[in-house]
Design an enzyme around this catalytic site. Structure first.
Site, PDB file in Angstrom:
ATOM      1  N   ASP A  34     -30.447  12.781  10.434  1.00  0.00           N
ATOM      2  CA  ASP A  34     -29.933  11.975  11.294  1.00  0.00           C
ATOM      3  C   ASP A  34     -29.111  10.886  10.505  1.00  0.00           C
ATOM      4  OD1 ASP A  34     -32.116  12.822  13.152  1.00  0.00           O
ATOM      5  OD2 ASP A  34     -30.431  12.927  14.024  1.00  0.00           O
ATOM      6  N   HIS A  65     -26.112  15.313  11.154  1.00  0.00           N
ATOM      7  CA  HIS A  65     -26.008  14.776  12.454  1.00  0.00           C
ATOM      8  C   HIS A  65     -25.429  13.537  12.326  1.00  0.00           C
ATOM      9  CE1 HIS A  65     -27.608  13.070  16.634  1.00  0.00           C
ATOM     10  NE2 HIS A  65     -26.309  13.394  16.590  1.00  0.00           N
ATOM     11  N   GLY A 141     -30.990   8.262  18.497  1.00  0.00           N
ATOM     12  CA  GLY A 141     -31.609   7.172  17.647  1.00  0.00           C
ATOM     13  C   GLY A 141     -32.640   6.773  17.248  1.00  0.00           C
ATOM     14  N   ASP A 174     -32.579  18.869  20.233  1.00  0.00           N
ATOM     15  CA  ASP A 174     -33.028  18.010  19.165  1.00  0.00           C
ATOM     16  C   ASP A 174     -33.629  16.849  20.139  1.00  0.00           C
ATOM     17  OD1 ASP A 174     -31.621  15.698  16.901  1.00  0.00           O
ATOM     18  OD2 ASP A 174     -33.914  16.118  17.401  1.00  0.00           O
ATOM     19  N   GLY A 175     -34.913  16.763  19.866  1.00  0.00           N
ATOM     20  CA  GLY A 175     -35.514  15.597  20.751  1.00  0.00           C
ATOM     21  C   GLY A 175     -36.657  15.954  21.530  1.00  0.00           C
TER      22      GLY A 175
HETATM   23  O1  LIG Z   1     -34.285  11.222  15.586  1.00  0.00           O
HETATM   24  C1  LIG Z   1     -34.103  11.987  16.477  1.00  0.00           C
HETATM   25  C2  LIG Z   1     -33.359  11.479  17.723  1.00  0.00           C
HETATM   26  O2  LIG Z   1     -32.403  10.697  17.536  1.00  0.00           O
HETATM   27  C3  LIG Z   1     -34.422  13.279  16.382  1.00  0.00           C
HETATM   28  O3  LIG Z   1     -33.398  13.899  15.231  1.00  0.00           O
HETATM   29  C4  LIG Z   1     -35.895  13.765  16.143  1.00  0.00           C
HETATM   30  O4  LIG Z   1     -35.873  15.148  15.583  1.00  0.00           O
HETATM   31  C5  LIG Z   1     -36.698  13.191  16.873  1.00  0.00           C
HETATM   32  O5  LIG Z   1     -37.945  14.047  16.829  1.00  0.00           O
HETATM   33  P1  LIG Z   1     -38.932  13.971  18.007  1.00  0.00           P
HETATM   34  O6  LIG Z   1     -39.904  12.593  17.595  1.00  0.00           O
HETATM   35  O7  LIG Z   1     -38.275  13.651  19.480  1.00  0.00           O
HETATM   36  O8  LIG Z   1     -39.861  14.897  17.934  1.00  0.00           O
END
Ligand SMILES: O=C(CO)[C@@H](O)[C@H](O)COP(=O)(O)O
Length: 229
Positions: A34, A65, A141, A174-175
């Site tokens: 990221d 990303h 973020g 993702d997330g």
């Molecule tokens: O940083 C981000 C969202 O911007 C993602 O790229 C991560 O994957 C977050 O992981 P989780 O903590 O949501 O599992």
């Protein structure tokens, strides 16, 4: 096809080389990187210097990303690292088709990223031009957010658009990707699953390999007919 990507932003930043060794042992297939500019998102992360070192230190392909404003500027900045993918946000693109072509000219697979509140309509004109669609299931973020279940409806819309396509782009999610949210995403046809703090980079019991194997087991179990689960 299910591909597991590790969100390297969530790894121990003070011990990245060891983290990469452990991720290689876990056999993750992509490193999701990221890049954050403090403008598109209220955070800063992963400059070219650190990603250059990561690229040199591992055989795992990079999936960058761009959670940034002005995608063209960052495509130029990060292309020399030669990741496998670069995704950028359609919401802030000056010229989506031009920026997709810019990535392709660099020999990199282009991907379009879409935040949870952005309509699927925004990527509809470009589905045949990209290798992957990154459907954010949290606001880009920050790690540690809660899964946005509205994105499941957007995945239905996306699947309807992809239905009759021959060479479909991969769908990356993702997330807050974990063993609770993965079954619904698998049903919606997601292919690439970004593992962050929810399932991988957390203080819970187990090595990265053990944690990744637990996720892989879920995919195996989900592939069995219902009566044998
Ligand atoms: O940083 C981000 C969202 O911007 C993602 O790229 C991560 O994957 C977050 O992981 P989780 O903590 O949501 O599992």
């Amino acid at each position: 096809m299910s591909i597991l990507a590790a969100s390297i932003m969530c790894a121990n930043q003070l011990n990245l080389e060891e983290e990469l060794r452990e991720l290689e042992k876990a056999e993750v297939e992509l490193l999701h990187c990221d890049v954050m500019d403090g403008v598109f998102v209220n955070n800063l992360a992963m400059g070219p210097y650190v990603l250059e070192e990561i690229k040199k230190a591992t055989t795992i392909p990079l999936d960058i990303h761009l959670a940034t404003d002005t995608p063209a500027k960052y495509i130029e900045m990060f292309a020399p690292i030669q990741p496998e993918y670069i995704s950028f946000h359609v919401e802030v693109s000056g010229n989506v088709r031009k920026e997709i072509e810019l990535i392709k000219e660099k020999g990199i697979k282009p991907a379009l990223a879409l935040s949870p509140d952005s309509p699927v309509e925004m990527i509809k004109p470009y589905l045949t031009d990209v290798s992957m669609i990154l459907m954010m299931t949290v606001n880009p973020g920050f790690a540690g957010q809660k899964f946005n279940y509205n994105v499941l409806n957007k995945l239905d819309e996306l699947n309807a658009l992809l239905k009759n396509m021959d060479n479909k782009p991969l769908i990356e999610v993702d997330g807050n990707i974990n063993r609770e949210t993965i079954p619904a995403l698998l049903e919606k046809g997601a292919n690439v699953y970004v593992l962050g703090t929810s399932e991988l980079f957390n203080p819970h019991e187990g090595t990265y390999k053990e944690k990744v194997d637990r996720v892989k087991q879920l995919f195996t179990d989900m592939s069995k007919p219902l009566k044998t689960r």
